[in-house]
Scaffold this motif. Structure first.
Motif, PDB file in Angstrom:
ATOM      1  N   ALA A   1       0.660  -1.094  -0.012  1.00  0.00           N
ATOM      2  CA  ALA A   1      -0.089   0.091  -0.040  1.00  0.00           C
ATOM      3  C   ALA A   1       0.790   1.160   0.110  1.00  0.00           C
ATOM      4  N   VAL A   2       1.902   1.306   0.769  1.00  0.00           N
ATOM      5  CA  VAL A   2       3.024   2.325   0.719  1.00  0.00           C
ATOM      6  C   VAL A   2       3.531   2.570  -0.771  1.00  0.00           C
ATOM      7  N   SER A   3       3.913   1.322  -1.439  1.00  0.00           N
ATOM      8  CA  SER A   3       4.440   1.491  -2.739  1.00  0.00           C
ATOM      9  C   SER A   3       3.372   2.360  -3.604  1.00  0.00           C
ATOM     10  N   ALA A   4       1.908   1.700  -3.597  1.00  0.00           N
ATOM     11  CA  ALA A   4       0.831   2.347  -4.521  1.00  0.00           C
ATOM     12  C   ALA A   4       0.906   3.710  -4.054  1.00  0.00           C
ATOM     13  N   ALA A   5       0.567   4.186  -2.815  1.00  0.00           N
ATOM     14  CA  ALA A   5       0.675   5.752  -2.570  1.00  0.00           C
ATOM     15  C   ALA A   5       1.742   6.516  -2.857  1.00  0.00           C
ATOM     16  N   TYR A   6       3.015   5.932  -2.748  1.00  0.00           N
ATOM     17  CA  TYR A   6       4.357   6.540  -3.336  1.00  0.00           C
ATOM     18  C   TYR A   6       4.048   6.847  -4.941  1.00  0.00           C
ATOM     19  N   ARG A   7       3.762   5.634  -5.511  1.00  0.00           N
ATOM     20  CA  ARG A   7       3.352   5.948  -6.910  1.00  0.00           C
ATOM     21  C   ARG A   7       2.366   6.989  -7.498  1.00  0.00           C
ATOM     22  N   ASN A   8       1.516   7.028  -6.693  1.00  0.00           N
ATOM     23  CA  ASN A   8       0.239   8.040  -7.127  1.00  0.00           C
ATOM     24  C   ASN A   8       0.637   9.393  -6.940  1.00  0.00           C
TER      25      ASN A   8
ATOM     26  N   SER B   1       7.692   5.954  -8.887  1.00  0.00           N
ATOM     27  CA  SER B   1       8.030   4.346  -8.408  1.00  0.00           C
ATOM     28  C   SER B   1       8.921   4.474  -7.384  1.00  0.00           C
ATOM     29  N   LEU B   2       8.392   3.794  -6.538  1.00  0.00           N
ATOM     30  CA  LEU B   2       9.225   3.522  -5.371  1.00  0.00           C
ATOM     31  C   LEU B   2      10.457   2.614  -5.478  1.00  0.00           C
ATOM     32  N   LYS B   3      10.228   1.561  -6.369  1.00  0.00           N
ATOM     33  CA  LYS B   3      11.333   0.834  -6.884  1.00  0.00           C
ATOM     34  C   LYS B   3      12.368   1.770  -7.271  1.00  0.00           C
ATOM     35  N   LYS B   4      12.075   2.561  -8.354  1.00  0.00           N
ATOM     36  CA  LYS B   4      13.205   3.404  -8.982  1.00  0.00           C
ATOM     37  C   LYS B   4      13.824   4.492  -7.814  1.00  0.00           C
ATOM     38  N   ALA B   5      13.056   4.887  -6.671  1.00  0.00           N
ATOM     39  CA  ALA B   5      13.452   5.512  -5.791  1.00  0.00           C
ATOM     40  C   ALA B   5      14.551   4.780  -4.952  1.00  0.00           C
ATOM     41  N   VAL B   6      14.408   3.453  -4.677  1.00  0.00           N
ATOM     42  CA  VAL B   6      15.221   2.887  -4.066  1.00  0.00           C
ATOM     43  C   VAL B   6      16.429   2.596  -4.819  1.00  0.00           C
ATOM     44  N   LYS B   7      16.376   2.337  -6.018  1.00  0.00           N
ATOM     45  CA  LYS B   7      17.599   2.101  -6.801  1.00  0.00           C
ATOM     46  C   LYS B   7      18.318   3.354  -7.113  1.00  0.00           C
ATOM     47  N   SER B   8      17.848   4.501  -7.054  1.00  0.00           N
ATOM     48  CA  SER B   8      18.473   5.870  -7.151  1.00  0.00           C
ATOM     49  C   SER B   8      19.130   6.133  -5.938  1.00  0.00           C
ATOM     50  N   GLU B   9      18.487   5.819  -4.872  1.00  0.00           N
ATOM     51  CA  GLU B   9      19.107   6.272  -3.557  1.00  0.00           C
ATOM     52  C   GLU B   9      20.004   5.215  -2.661  1.00  0.00           C
ATOM     53  N   THR B  10      19.676   4.184  -3.296  1.00  0.00           N
ATOM     54  CA  THR B  10      20.766   3.018  -2.263  1.00  0.00           C
ATOM     55  C   THR B  10      21.574   2.322  -3.333  1.00  0.00           C
ATOM     56  N   SER B  11      22.312   1.432  -2.965  1.00  0.00           N
ATOM     57  CA  SER B  11      23.049   0.739  -3.766  1.00  0.00           C
ATOM     58  C   SER B  11      23.906  -0.794  -3.270  1.00  0.00           C
ATOM     59  N   GLY B  12      24.225  -1.713  -3.820  1.00  0.00           N
ATOM     60  CA  GLY B  12      24.867  -2.858  -3.320  1.00  0.00           C
ATOM     61  C   GLY B  12      23.818  -3.773  -2.644  1.00  0.00           C
ATOM     62  N   LEU B  13      24.083  -4.418  -1.781  1.00  0.00           N
ATOM     63  CA  LEU B  13      23.313  -5.615  -1.131  1.00  0.00           C
ATOM     64  C   LEU B  13      22.171  -4.867  -0.143  1.00  0.00           C
ATOM     65  N   PHE B  14      22.542  -3.585   0.129  1.00  0.00           N
ATOM     66  CA  PHE B  14      21.305  -2.979   0.804  1.00  0.00           C
ATOM     67  C   PHE B  14      20.282  -2.692  -0.115  1.00  0.00           C
ATOM     68  N   GLU B  15      20.645  -1.985  -1.238  1.00  0.00           N
ATOM     69  CA  GLU B  15      19.689  -1.831  -2.344  1.00  0.00           C
ATOM     70  C   GLU B  15      18.911  -3.340  -2.689  1.00  0.00           C
ATOM     71  N   PHE B  16      19.726  -4.281  -2.780  1.00  0.00           N
ATOM     72  CA  PHE B  16      19.039  -5.388  -3.214  1.00  0.00           C
ATOM     73  C   PHE B  16      18.245  -5.990  -2.138  1.00  0.00           C
ATOM     74  N   GLY B  17      18.544  -5.829  -0.857  1.00  0.00           N
ATOM     75  CA  GLY B  17      17.698  -6.327   0.293  1.00  0.00           C
ATOM     76  C   GLY B  17      16.193  -5.635   0.104  1.00  0.00           C
ATOM     77  N   LEU B  18      16.144  -4.067   0.169  1.00  0.00           N
ATOM     78  CA  LEU B  18      15.116  -3.434  -0.092  1.00  0.00           C
ATOM     79  C   LEU B  18      14.219  -3.844  -1.075  1.00  0.00           C
ATOM     80  N   LEU B  19      14.856  -3.879  -2.432  1.00  0.00           N
ATOM     81  CA  LEU B  19      14.097  -4.335  -3.442  1.00  0.00           C
ATOM     82  C   LEU B  19      13.535  -5.753  -3.292  1.00  0.00           C
ATOM     83  N   THR B  20      14.085  -6.508  -2.607  1.00  0.00           N
ATOM     84  CA  THR B  20      13.627  -7.874  -2.290  1.00  0.00           C
ATOM     85  C   THR B  20      12.378  -7.797  -1.418  1.00  0.00           C
ATOM     86  N   ILE B  21      12.373  -7.118  -0.325  1.00  0.00           N
ATOM     87  CA  ILE B  21      11.285  -7.041   0.537  1.00  0.00           C
ATOM     88  C   ILE B  21      10.356  -6.318  -0.250  1.00  0.00           C
TER      89      ILE B  21
END
Length: 306
Positions: free
Chosen positions: A197-204, A208-228
């Protein structure tokens, strides 16, 4: 040769059996068609009758990817995850991406069971091994995700979801630098339904929350967030994409292919197959068939099913 019990009528009837000296094809055929309860029973009976562990014999008789896949399959799902984590965190080769995938894709109930089995099987706390092999925000995320109690139901507070979406925007795209603590707090504390629901609210509002994670984080931290995040939205789709990536291009990442096929067969493989076909216009079975061979291929295809 490996000796295995085969029951002509109901295989659980121990009074009615025959013994075979099995080649690899027979071993693969038998074990790939046994569920967790049957595999546990078979291992106990083998030990009672031959005074050795069936897995030890299999380890000495099999080789290569077939051996890796079969030995991993012999565990029950939670014990298998605990074993993958132990090998990934303390083995001769540390594989943090595999450990991150397992931790960040499991439910709170599954993680609690894994933690208990990890301690009983290996005599140590998984949190300690995570601390020994990871660093920084990646470490903080894994420890928080392992320890935080999360709601597993489907109810969502839309107002709270919108508030968390705004907090993530302020912590990332809106500011110079990134407030990683906010990302860790929300991603490790939210239920899957809430995070979706947070992802949907962010997109509205923000994109994209996924794109935000990719642009703001990196490496295994990014991979973990995206997996979650991806598992909160659609875990079957996530694993379908990971399977595709493991077989994409020249060569196959067999460790990933084996890990996902074996760990998801008894969980959600039917959904993964449907997502794979929908996304890539090719059946998962056809993809595996084209990328693997011999007994290894037969074993994986038997787990995946028609």
């Amino acid at each position: 040769m490996v000796r295995l019990l085969i029951y002509p009528t109901t295989w659980m009837n121990i009074q009615d059996y025959s013994w075979f000296g099995c080649d690899t094809a027979t071993v693969v055929n038998i074990l790939s068609h046994r569920d967790a309860t049957q595999r546990a029973f078979l291992q106990q009976e083998y030990k009672n009758m031959y005074h050795e562990e069936l897995t030890s014999r299999l380890s000495s008789e099999l080789s290569g990817n077939t051996k890796t896949a079969v030995l991993l399959w012999m565990h029950d799902p939670a014990g298998r995850d605990a074993t993958i984590l132990r090998q990934s965190l303390t083995g001769n080769v540390i594989v943090l991406q595999a450990a991150t995938e397992v931790i960040c894709s499991r439910t709170p109930t599954q993680l609690q069971t894994i933690k208990q089995l990890y301690y009983s099987k290996f005599g140590g706390h998984i949190e300690r091994d995570i601390e020994m092999t990871t660093i920084g925000d990646h470490q903080k995320l894994l420890l928080a995700y392992m320890s935080t109690v999360r709601y597993e139901g489907l109810e969502v507070d839309r107002t709270m979801a919108e508030r968390d979406a705004k907090s993530l925007f302020k912590a990332g795209e809106k500011k110079m630098g990134t407030d990683e603590k906010t990302f860790i707090h929300i991603f490790s504390g939210a239920s899957r339904a809430h995070l979706a629901a947070v992802s949907a609210a962010y997109r509205n509002v923000y994109g994209s929350l996924k794109k935000a994670v990719k642009s703001e984080t990196s490496g295994l931290f990014e991979f973990g967030l995206l997996t979650i995040l991806k598992c909160a939205e659609n875990p079957a789709k996530y694993f379908a994409k990971e399977l595709y990536k493991s077989m994409k291009g020249l060569g196959t990442t067999d460790s990933t292919l084996i890990r996902i096929v074996v760990t998801r067969t008894e969980i959600d493989m039917q959904y993964i197959k449907a997502e794979y076909l929908k996304k890539f216009r090719k059946s998962l079975a056809d993809a595996i068939h084209s990328e693997t061979s011999s007994h290894y291929s037969t074993f994986l295809l038997s787990l995946v099913g028609p």
